[in-house]
Design an enzyme around this catalytic site. Structure first.
Site, PDB file in Angstrom:
ATOM      1  N   LEU A  29      70.027-116.099   1.340  1.00  0.00           N
ATOM      2  CA  LEU A  29      71.061-115.550   1.523  1.00  0.00           C
ATOM      3  C   LEU A  29      71.382-114.810   2.826  1.00  0.00           C
ATOM      4  CD1 LEU A  29      71.645-114.495  -2.306  1.00  0.00           C
ATOM      5  CD2 LEU A  29      72.508-116.329  -0.977  1.00  0.00           C
ATOM      6  N   GLY A  82      66.603-109.548   7.161  1.00  0.00           N
ATOM      7  CA  GLY A  82      66.825-108.292   7.728  1.00  0.00           C
ATOM      8  C   GLY A  82      65.494-107.878   8.327  1.00  0.00           C
ATOM      9  N   VAL A 142      66.293-112.607   1.878  1.00  0.00           N
ATOM     10  CA  VAL A 142      66.991-112.293   0.519  1.00  0.00           C
ATOM     11  C   VAL A 142      67.154-113.867   0.080  1.00  0.00           C
ATOM     12  CG1 VAL A 142      68.727-111.492  -0.820  1.00  0.00           C
ATOM     13  CG2 VAL A 142      67.616-109.894   0.981  1.00  0.00           C
ATOM     14  N   LYS A 147      64.144-110.235  -2.917  1.00  0.00           N
ATOM     15  CA  LYS A 147      64.037-109.870  -1.517  1.00  0.00           C
ATOM     16  C   LYS A 147      62.411-110.139  -1.323  1.00  0.00           C
ATOM     17  CE  LYS A 147      64.699-106.623   2.129  1.00  0.00           C
ATOM     18  NZ  LYS A 147      65.688-105.383   2.602  1.00  0.00           N
ATOM     19  N   ASP A 168      69.835 -95.310   7.177  1.00  0.00           N
ATOM     20  CA  ASP A 168      70.700 -96.440   7.786  1.00  0.00           C
ATOM     21  C   ASP A 168      71.806 -96.676   7.244  1.00  0.00           C
ATOM     22  OD1 ASP A 168      70.692 -98.337   9.784  1.00  0.00           O
ATOM     23  OD2 ASP A 168      69.628 -99.885   8.805  1.00  0.00           O
TER      24      ASP A 168
END
Length: 475
Positions: free
Chosen positions: A15, A18, A23, A38, A132
């Protein structure tokens, strides 16, 4: 790893990826449900710093128990890879939504920020800082429910900072200036980042677009906060005050909590009260007194409001009367509300009518409510409709409730949705109740969760009852 078995998880589709991992949509063969998994990037798996940061993401997020933080089902290690198993969300990142549709309507922007603020304040109360906050770390469902995601770089107060030499945790476009100057990262840095996000949601662009890292750093350190009204004049200038305070260079000059920032933004965009009065400081009081002494009616009303928030009701009433006599509509309406709390309903109605006559939508709503309690639902409806036409979210919700009591549930639902879109938690809760009565349990649950995110305790009890009832039905 896509299409392979990972422990008890069948990884079906990647999906996203990062800075820390990938993920996947996966099928959990143990619980027989579809989830999101994840997995830490392979090149970081052997790095103890990254492994610990990943572990902390799971521990931090799983322990918060907030509806706007993605639920964590499981975490640990499989075949030498750390993983987190989470609820699979239906929707998209707010950054993706912005790229597709551009700047958001003000009501939607405030709703997104308010829901993120609720999650952040919960984290801060637990001693955690996200570090973040940005649009890509906010996930929005088709029904507008927002989740704060990626606690992979969350920092626990007092815990060793997990950064390698030369590494910077966070995204420069949303970094508070103190992070560059002193390296301090606390709740105030998250508030600053959320104010940056608010600006971007309203304008479609980040606060300081820059071609280089150096320009980005210099802008956060030295340039004044940007003004949304220069990009979208229809927003009005009150929202500029809110963004400026949320992005203040000095952390002590910010609101002090993300929820306060969101509340100020809602008031500023709704025009329900001058933004400068929201969470005023001693410095503000001095400025109000000077302006009031010079005959400024608005300052008189603002000073009354400040004193009321501090509990000095006698002083507040005095300044409200002075401001009202000088023609300030907010002072008239607030004086009416203060008198209503004192039980002087006749005087309260008089001041509500004066403020409503000059266009104060808050006073229209309060007048409608006072009349409704008296049994005059016809005139109450008239005032609710007038205030709703001015964009007053509370009036929309009250109108919905009045119509529901009359049995016009379709019209009630329509007004509840309008009010909920403006951020009214009572309307969200009432909409949840209405949908539950129609046996739309999924829709009911979602609205209860939204209402909880907006601060409704009633919705919390309603959701608990709904889930217990649903569990009983399943059992």
């Amino acid at each position: 790893m896509e299409g392979t078995r990972f422990g008890r998880y069948q990884l079906e589709k990647q999906l996203g990826a990062g800075g820390m991992g990938q993920v996947y949509r996966a099928y959990d063969t143990g619980t027989e449900r579809t989830v999101a998994v994840k997995v830490l990037h392979a090149q970081f798996a052997a790095d103890p710093i990254y492994r610990e940061r990943f572990r902390r993401e799971a521990k931090s997020a799983a322990g918060l128990g907030n509806p706007h933080v993605v639920p964590i089902y499981d975490y640990g290690a499989i075949d030498g890879h750390l993983f987190i198993c989470m609820q699979l969300l239906d929707g998209e990142g707010v950054d993706t939504l912005l790229a597709r549709t551009g700047a958001m309507p003000p009501e939607q922007a405030v709703s997104v920020v308010a829901q993120a603020a609720e999650a952040l304040d919960t984290a801060h109360a637990a001693g955690l800082v996200h570090r973040d906050v940005k649009p890509s770390n906010l996930f929005i469902t088709p029904r507008g429910f927002v989740y704060l995601i990626d606690f992979g770089i969350a920092h626990a107060a007092g815990e060793t900072k997990l950064t390698s030499v030369g590494a910077t945790i966070g995204t420069f476009a949303y970094m508070a200036p103190e992070r560059f100057a002193t390296g301090i990262v606390d709740a105030g840095a998250d508030e600053y980042a959320l104010a940056c996000v608010l600006f971007e949601l309203l304008t479609g662009d980040s606060p300081y677009p820059a071609a280089s890292l150096e320009q980005q750093l210099a802008a956060h350190m030295m340039m004044p906060p940007p003004q949304p009204s220069l990009v979208r004049p229809e927003l009005g200038t009150d929202i500029d005050v809110v963004v400026a305070r949320g992005m203040a260079k000095n952390p002590a000059e910010r609101y002090g909590s993300c929820d306060h920032l969101a509340a100020a933004a809602r008031q500023a965009l709704a025009g329900t009260h001058p933004a400068a009065t929201v969470f005023a400081t001693r410095t503000d009081e001095e400025q109000y007194r000077k302006a009031a002494a010079a005959g400024n009616a608005n300052a008189m009303g603002n000073l009354g409001y400040l004193l009321e928030q501090r509990g000095d009701l006698s002083g507040a009433e005095d300044w409200y009367r002075r401001g009202a006599a000088a023609g300030d509509e907010y002072a008239m309406g607030n004086l009416g509300y203060l008198l209503e709390q004192h039980g002087d309903l006749s005087a309260a109605e008089d001041w509500y009518r004066r403020a409503a006559a000059v266009g104060n939508s808050d006073a229209m709503t309060n007048l409608g409510y006072l009349l409704e309690q008296r049994g005059d639902s016809t005139e109450a409806e008239s005032w609710y409709r007038k205030a709703a036409a001015e964009g007053d979210g509370s009036a929309m919700g009250n109108l919905g409730f009045l119509l529901e009591q009359r049995g016009d549930t379709r019209a009630a639902e329509s007004w509840y949705r309008e009010s909920a879109a403006a951020g009214n938690s009572d309307a969200m809760n009432n909409l949840g109740v209405l949908l539950e009565q129609r046996s739309d349990l999924r829709g009911s649950e979602e609205w209860y969760r939204k209402a909880i995110g907006a601060g409704s305790e009633d919705a919390m009890h309603n959701l608990q009852a709904l889930l217990e009832h649903r569990g009983g039905l399943r059992g």
